[in-house]
Design an enzyme around this catalytic site. Structure first.
Site, short mmCIF file in Angstrom:
data_model
loop_
_atom_site.label_atom_id
_atom_site.label_comp_id
_atom_site.label_asym_id
_atom_site.label_seq_id
_atom_site.Cartn_x
_atom_site.Cartn_y
_atom_site.Cartn_z
N TYR A 118 0.86 -1.19 0.00
CA TYR A 118 0.00 0.00 0.00
C TYR A 118 0.89 1.24 0.00
O TYR A 118 1.94 1.27 0.64
CB TYR A 118 -0.89 0.02 1.24
CG TYR A 118 -1.91 -1.10 1.28
CD1 TYR A 118 -2.91 -1.20 0.32
CD2 TYR A 118 -1.90 -2.04 2.31
CE1 TYR A 118 -3.86 -2.22 0.38
CE2 TYR A 118 -2.84 -3.05 2.38
CZ TYR A 118 -3.82 -3.14 1.40
OH TYR A 118 -4.75 -4.14 1.46
N HIS A 151 -8.63 -10.38 -9.07
CA HIS A 151 -8.12 -9.63 -7.92
C HIS A 151 -9.29 -9.15 -7.05
O HIS A 151 -10.37 -8.83 -7.58
CB HIS A 151 -7.32 -8.43 -8.42
CG HIS A 151 -6.46 -7.80 -7.38
ND1 HIS A 151 -6.95 -6.85 -6.50
CD2 HIS A 151 -5.16 -7.97 -7.05
CE1 HIS A 151 -5.98 -6.47 -5.69
NE2 HIS A 151 -4.88 -7.14 -6.00
#
Length: 216
Positions: free
Chosen positions: A62, A183
């Site tokens: 992230y 995903h």
């Protein structure tokens, strides 16, 4: 079998890694890079190599402040769950009919049970996803996947999205188990991640091998 520390040490001696390290060290000095340097290899320190049951591949960490902690998809519990994590928990709970033990988004409880949460790129610049693409991390993670494939048996690889699925070529399917799905990001979760039932399927495989199931 070798420990993760020894496996990683062997990688660090290779020419590609020496170039990678120089570049990464420089970037930590001149820009904001995640995760913190001391957490780059947290996936390995949280999952014992001899207790390895499942590998979940992410792409890169992230890129927001305080989110990345060195485990693919995972965030510290005090951080709001990112959209992909929200969808992963939804699928766990829908698949198994349970309340997930990682509702807070911190996946260390999975890691401690033998789930290696490996990003294919281990660092990222703030607010710039995939900014450390092609610096050498892909070589490192490919070598780790190949090491697992060649030295272990009956590891379950959960490959979500095209980037992760492309790693199928590194895995000996006669020795291991591969489950693929889109995903879990909001862009693709409704195209087949929801309903993939990877968590129950993984536990069924573990049970069939007399290996302790994962408490998801």
């Amino acid at each position: 079998m070798l420990s993760w520390q020894v496996v990683i040490k062997q990688e660090k001696l290779k020419p590609y890694y020496k170039i990678l390290k120089q570049e990464i060290d420089k970037r930590y000095e001149i820009s904001t890079v995640y995760p913190p340097k001391n957490k780059i290899f947290s996936a390995f320190s949280n999952t014992e190599i001899n207790n390895l049951k499942v590998v979940i591949l992410g792409q890169d960490p992230y890129h927001g402040a305080s989110q990345a902690q060195g485990l693919a998809f995972s965030t510290p519990k005090e951080i709001k769950n990112p959209p992909s994590m929200v969808n992963i928990i939804k699928e766990v709970e829908s698949d198994l009919g349970i309340i997930s033990c990682v509702r807070d988004g911190d996946l260390k409880p999975w890691a401690k049970q033998g789930v290696l949460l490996l990003n294919t790129i281990l660092t990222v610049e703030e607010s710039k996803p995939k900014s450390h693409h092609k610096l050498g991390w892909e070589i490192f993670s490919d070598n780790i996947i190949s090491y697992i494939s060649n030295n272990y048996r009956d590891v379950i690889f959960l490959l979500w999205g095209a980037n992760a699925i492309s790693k199928t070529a590194l895995i000996d399917t006669s020795r291991h188990h591969i489950l693929t799905a889109p995903h879990p990001s909001p862009l693709s979760a409704y195209r087949g991640f929801f309903g993939c039932k990877h968590f129950s399927k993984a536990n069924q495989i573990l049970e069939s091998k007399n290996i302790d199931k994962i408490n998801w």
